[in-house]
Design an enzyme around this catalytic site. Sequence first.
Site, mmCIF file in Angstrom:
data_model
loop_
_atom_site.group_PDB
_atom_site.id
_atom_site.type_symbol
_atom_site.label_atom_id
_atom_site.label_comp_id
_atom_site.label_asym_id
_atom_site.label_seq_id
_atom_site.Cartn_x
_atom_site.Cartn_y
_atom_site.Cartn_z
ATOM 1 N N LYS A 170 0.760 -1.270 -0.228
ATOM 2 C CA LYS A 170 0.154 0.054 0.064
ATOM 3 C C LYS A 170 0.995 1.389 0.192
ATOM 4 O O LYS A 170 0.587 2.204 -0.514
ATOM 5 C CB LYS A 170 -0.919 -0.135 1.150
ATOM 6 C CG LYS A 170 -2.124 -0.845 0.932
ATOM 7 C CD LYS A 170 -2.758 -1.185 2.276
ATOM 8 C CE LYS A 170 -3.983 -2.476 1.835
ATOM 9 N NZ LYS A 170 -4.510 -3.003 3.010
ATOM 10 N N GLN A 199 -4.774 -1.777 9.228
ATOM 11 C CA GLN A 199 -4.810 -3.050 8.644
ATOM 12 C C GLN A 199 -5.547 -4.216 9.746
ATOM 13 O O GLN A 199 -5.027 -4.080 10.426
ATOM 14 C CB GLN A 199 -3.115 -3.233 8.474
ATOM 15 C CG GLN A 199 -2.987 -4.741 7.635
ATOM 16 C CD GLN A 199 -3.646 -4.688 6.280
ATOM 17 O OE1 GLN A 199 -3.573 -3.585 5.489
ATOM 18 N NE2 GLN A 199 -3.824 -5.763 5.583
ATOM 19 N N ASP A 214 -11.108 2.366 3.368
ATOM 20 C CA ASP A 214 -11.499 0.998 3.246
ATOM 21 C C ASP A 214 -12.827 0.786 3.126
ATOM 22 O O ASP A 214 -13.313 -0.407 2.632
ATOM 23 C CB ASP A 214 -11.151 0.393 4.585
ATOM 24 C CG ASP A 214 -9.886 -0.403 4.600
ATOM 25 O OD1 ASP A 214 -9.457 -1.025 3.500
ATOM 26 O OD2 ASP A 214 -9.309 -0.525 5.833
HETATM 27 N N1 GUN Z 1 -6.506 -6.811 5.760
HETATM 28 C C1 GUN Z 1 -6.897 -7.514 4.643
HETATM 29 N N2 GUN Z 1 -7.634 -6.919 3.879
HETATM 30 C C2 GUN Z 1 -7.772 -5.879 4.274
HETATM 31 C C3 GUN Z 1 -8.229 -4.590 3.607
HETATM 32 O O1 GUN Z 1 -8.691 -4.589 2.551
HETATM 33 N N3 GUN Z 1 -8.192 -3.339 4.584
HETATM 34 C C4 GUN Z 1 -7.860 -3.367 5.811
HETATM 35 N N4 GUN Z 1 -7.873 -2.502 6.458
HETATM 36 N N5 GUN Z 1 -7.167 -4.705 6.288
HETATM 37 C C5 GUN Z 1 -7.216 -5.865 5.307
#
Ligand code: GUN
Length: 291
Positions: A53, A97, A120
């Site tokens: 990211k 996350q 998200d």
């Molecule tokens: N963990 C696995 N996929 C995601 C996601 O799309 N966003 C977040 N914040 N955590 C994750």
Amino acid sequence: MSATIIDGKAISQQIKDELKEKTAALKEKGIEVTLAVVLVGEDPASQVYVRNKKKACEYIGYNSLSYELPEETSQEELLKLIEELNGRENVDGILVQMPLPKHINEKAVIDAIDPSKDVDGFHPMNVGALCIGEQGFVSCTPAGVIQLLKRGCDGQIDIAGKECVIVGRSNIVGKPMALLMLRENATVTVTHSKTKDLANVCKRADILISAIGKAGFITKDFVKEGAVVIDVGINRNAEGKLCGDVVYDEVAEIASAITPVPGGVGPMTIAMLMNNCYESAVMRMNNSNIK
Ligand code: GUN
């Protein structure tokens, strides 16, 4: 017949390149895009996701603020950080996350994020907005599937009026996916572990979207000749190889289009996260002009 491959890697690159251009134009107006990325603990998979990211931010030209907190961080400390990030005008997106360590309540954390920075799309306000067709952030993976359908196969896939069957009803994929397909005027069926005669329900689909996380679950017996098959699953098979929910080789023989794993839905999640960050910055810019 062999299916057309919908190339998520190429489509996500296209989206990131479009954002890179738009971000440069925004920068000329003095507006920068900033994503705050919060990681608690040292889960290796989460570390990889977070790194990717941050790399995407760098590629597009966003600022990324990184908060890597120890496993023992208390819920209170994490909520305090979120509150601080909510209040910072130069932060457009906040990404915590998941999964979080067991002593932290994920729902409390999601609820604490300012919905206007919830890139998200997990906050109940954004989920509710999607449900009633209002503007808000949409969960990145299902939003990515929509882009694959719109941009794949040279834009030749029609969604409106089609029978869409979704396998899986999670809050992050299945449910928002159903709402998005409904918004695109598909006729939508959501199936799950209690669905009777699942193979035959799936066989009705013009567009079959699988998000159950079981390697090799969707065989050719689940697929109608000529269907478009989207595989959201990311699993490891017995040999430890990355694979989706769909038995790719046999389904590709009868489908008209299919996404591979890896290189299908996976890369789209980050591209859509980046898109949400951009939209957030533009909204913030427009709001500050109104004031
Ligand atoms: N963990 C696995 N996929 C995601 C996601 O799309 N966003 C977040 N914040 N955590 C994750």
